[in-house]
Design a protein around this motif. Sequence first.
Motif, PDB file in Angstrom:
ATOM      1  N   THR A 197       0.812  -1.215   0.000  1.00 48.72           N
ATOM      2  CA  THR A 197       0.000   0.000   0.000  1.00 48.72           C
ATOM      3  C   THR A 197       0.847   1.267   0.000  1.00 48.72           C
ATOM      4  O   THR A 197       0.364   2.338  -0.348  1.00 48.72           O
TER       5      THR A 197
ATOM      6  N   PRO B 136      -8.912   4.992  -0.612  1.00 43.27           N
ATOM      7  CA  PRO B 136      -9.105   3.564  -0.899  1.00 43.27           C
ATOM      8  C   PRO B 136      -9.194   3.231  -2.386  1.00 43.27           C
ATOM      9  O   PRO B 136      -8.867   2.121  -2.794  1.00 43.27           O
TER      10      PRO B 136
ATOM     11  N   THR C  31      -6.639  -3.622  -4.587  1.00 47.31           N
ATOM     12  CA  THR C  31      -7.913  -4.274  -4.301  1.00 47.31           C
ATOM     13  C   THR C  31      -7.711  -5.572  -3.541  1.00 47.31           C
ATOM     14  O   THR C  31      -8.522  -5.931  -2.684  1.00 47.31           O
TER      15      THR C  31
ATOM     16  N   VAL D 194      -7.267  -4.651   0.058  1.00 44.92           N
ATOM     17  CA  VAL D 194      -8.560  -4.299   0.650  1.00 44.92           C
ATOM     18  C   VAL D 194      -9.380  -5.557   0.918  1.00 44.92           C
ATOM     19  O   VAL D 194      -9.956  -5.734   2.000  1.00 44.92           O
TER      20      VAL D 194
ATOM     21  N   ASP E 101     -16.832  -3.339  -1.988  1.00 44.69           N
ATOM     22  CA  ASP E 101     -16.628  -2.649  -3.265  1.00 44.69           C
ATOM     23  C   ASP E 101     -17.089  -1.195  -3.149  1.00 44.69           C
ATOM     24  O   ASP E 101     -16.398  -0.268  -3.585  1.00 44.69           O
TER      25      ASP E 101
ATOM     26  N   TRP F  26     -17.358   0.540  -0.349  1.00 47.35           N
ATOM     27  CA  TRP F  26     -16.410   1.225   0.541  1.00 47.35           C
ATOM     28  C   TRP F  26     -15.196   1.697  -0.256  1.00 47.35           C
ATOM     29  O   TRP F  26     -14.743   2.820  -0.105  1.00 47.35           O
ATOM     30  N   GLN F  27     -14.678   0.817  -1.121  1.00 50.11           N
ATOM     31  CA  GLN F  27     -13.475   1.175  -1.849  1.00 50.11           C
ATOM     32  C   GLN F  27     -13.752   2.198  -2.947  1.00 50.11           C
ATOM     33  O   GLN F  27     -12.908   3.042  -3.240  1.00 50.11           O
TER      34      GLN F  27
ATOM     35  N   LEU G 141     -11.619  -8.372  -6.435  1.00 45.46           N
ATOM     36  CA  LEU G 141     -12.130  -8.274  -5.066  1.00 45.46           C
ATOM     37  C   LEU G 141     -12.849  -9.555  -4.659  1.00 45.46           C
ATOM     38  O   LEU G 141     -12.643 -10.089  -3.562  1.00 45.46           O
TER      39      LEU G 141
END
Lengths: 275, 304
Positions: free
Chosen positions: A250, B125, B130, B133, B177, B179-180, B244
């Motif tokens: 990240t 984000p 992905t 996440v 998804d 949220w990102q 994702l």
Amino acid sequence: MRTRPNYPLSGLTIVVFGVVFLVPFAFILLTAGKTAPESALLDFSWPTRWAFAENFQAVVEARDYLLIIAFINSTILTVASVSVVVVLAAMAGFVLQRRRTRLTKAVNLVILSGLVLPPAVVPTIWVLQRLGLFKTMPGLILVEIAYAMAFCVLLFQAFIAGIPKELDEAATIDGAGPLSLFFRVVLPLLRPIIVTVVVVQTVFIWNDFTSPLYFLPGDENATVQLTLFNFQGQYTNSYNLLFMDILLVTVPPLIMFMIFQRQIVSGMVAGSVKG
Amino acid sequence: MTTVTDAVTEAPATTVPEPVRRRSPYPYWFILPGGVIFTVFFLVPSVMAFWFSLTRWTLFDQEFIGLDNYVQFFREPALASGLWHTLIYAVVTSGLKVVLGMALAVLLTGPILGRGFMRSVAFFPVLVSTIGVGLTFQILMHPTRGVINQALDLAGITGPAWLADPDWALLSVAFVDVWQGVGLALVIYMAGILSIPGEYFEAATMDGAGAWHRFRNITLPLARPATVSVILLSLIGGLRKFDLIWAMTKGGPGFTSDVMASVIYKQYQAGFYGLSTAGNVVLFLLVILIALPLFWFFNRKEDA
């Protein structure tokens, strides 16, 4: 912009945004600093003992420094694809914007299809195999270029539309051929959009998981996203190492974001409105 | 390699009539290098997919079997349900992104402090891996020990088992998804709302319009281009989502969160290349069937 700020509402919004969007990142950071048994509790808490440096070392050394190889591979992939796609898309976008003929209109329609349609993956493998490029880095780079092309060409066209055509005419009258017109007159003016395209595509390609998964399988060629994905199977109970890996992957986008936030946001907004 | 593609990209060039034959400062060959790569690695595979989907195929040789792959695809519930899940996933994610993106943008363009900070926090984000996440939320959504259900417990709510519950798995991934991706919808809406002249709101306020009327009659219609972008972008993105879902559930439990893209990958992994490509063509047609009418509909309205 208008009147007095609403303090209670501001406070509430900041708290909600903080919880929803920052807690997951805080969780990554905290878990990456825990010891293995503590990280297995999966809770959101302060580590009783920070094991940040040990975890970092363990992740980097895991499986013969695979992570280092993956970072190198991802960097090569990203740098090579982005630099090629920027030049080629700028050239194509220039001519497509300046010349409005039936051909360029047809080409634009095809470009739109590249923006919308999902790529046909297995036939792409077939093409790569026929060219002897399957499971090679150059093959993957070419595929990434092809997938990024449509988006970049559209962004360049939109930007070039704002550059007066008289400039080209003046340069042409002064004796500039197409190549020097483009590379010496137009290209320097494209600097702002080039920065945007480079930054946005760098983040996209760095984060791409699907293309390397299909077109560049195998450990010796692993990219960071593939390594991260494979990590979860290998270290089922070392959540601290898994999250250290997530953290490391990240960091590069975070650095890009902190430096280029304005360009990234404007590029994505422009790209989406155009598309 | 070049012979095939030169023919494809150059063929139309010769058919275009050029009345005055002088050298243009904008030569067509500028399009060629990019066009060749795009053609070889995107267009050719896309067109070939239609043929390969009609074959039993091992990459080296192929045997024509007609529509058998498609028949098998729609007959096997595990595969056909992927089509349905894909639709649910795309509609849920794009619907939520429109509603939340619009609501948050109205909030952040209002009289509020810390606008820039919140915009950055919500947008970041979008740029994060992905896979990262997905793996993070997989842990946060753990049925008993996960942070989300622990927090819900504190509030006296018993959360669902999220990814482990067949009824919730697909929706859980869709929420992540959102949220990102909601940050992108947010910045698109903010750009749209901030481009509306402030006088409109002032004039409406003078005429006694309340907040709801200002939103309903000014913001909503004038932010229409932003809504169009968000809908198209998230629908198209949602229909082809793979990474994702693969990181979080791999299509499970059972096949309850399998979408077209994960079905395609599974069939490819199992060596059924023809079947996988048939799935690809189905996804292809699905995207065209949904995106094309929307494109035309929105563009026509904008021209008028």
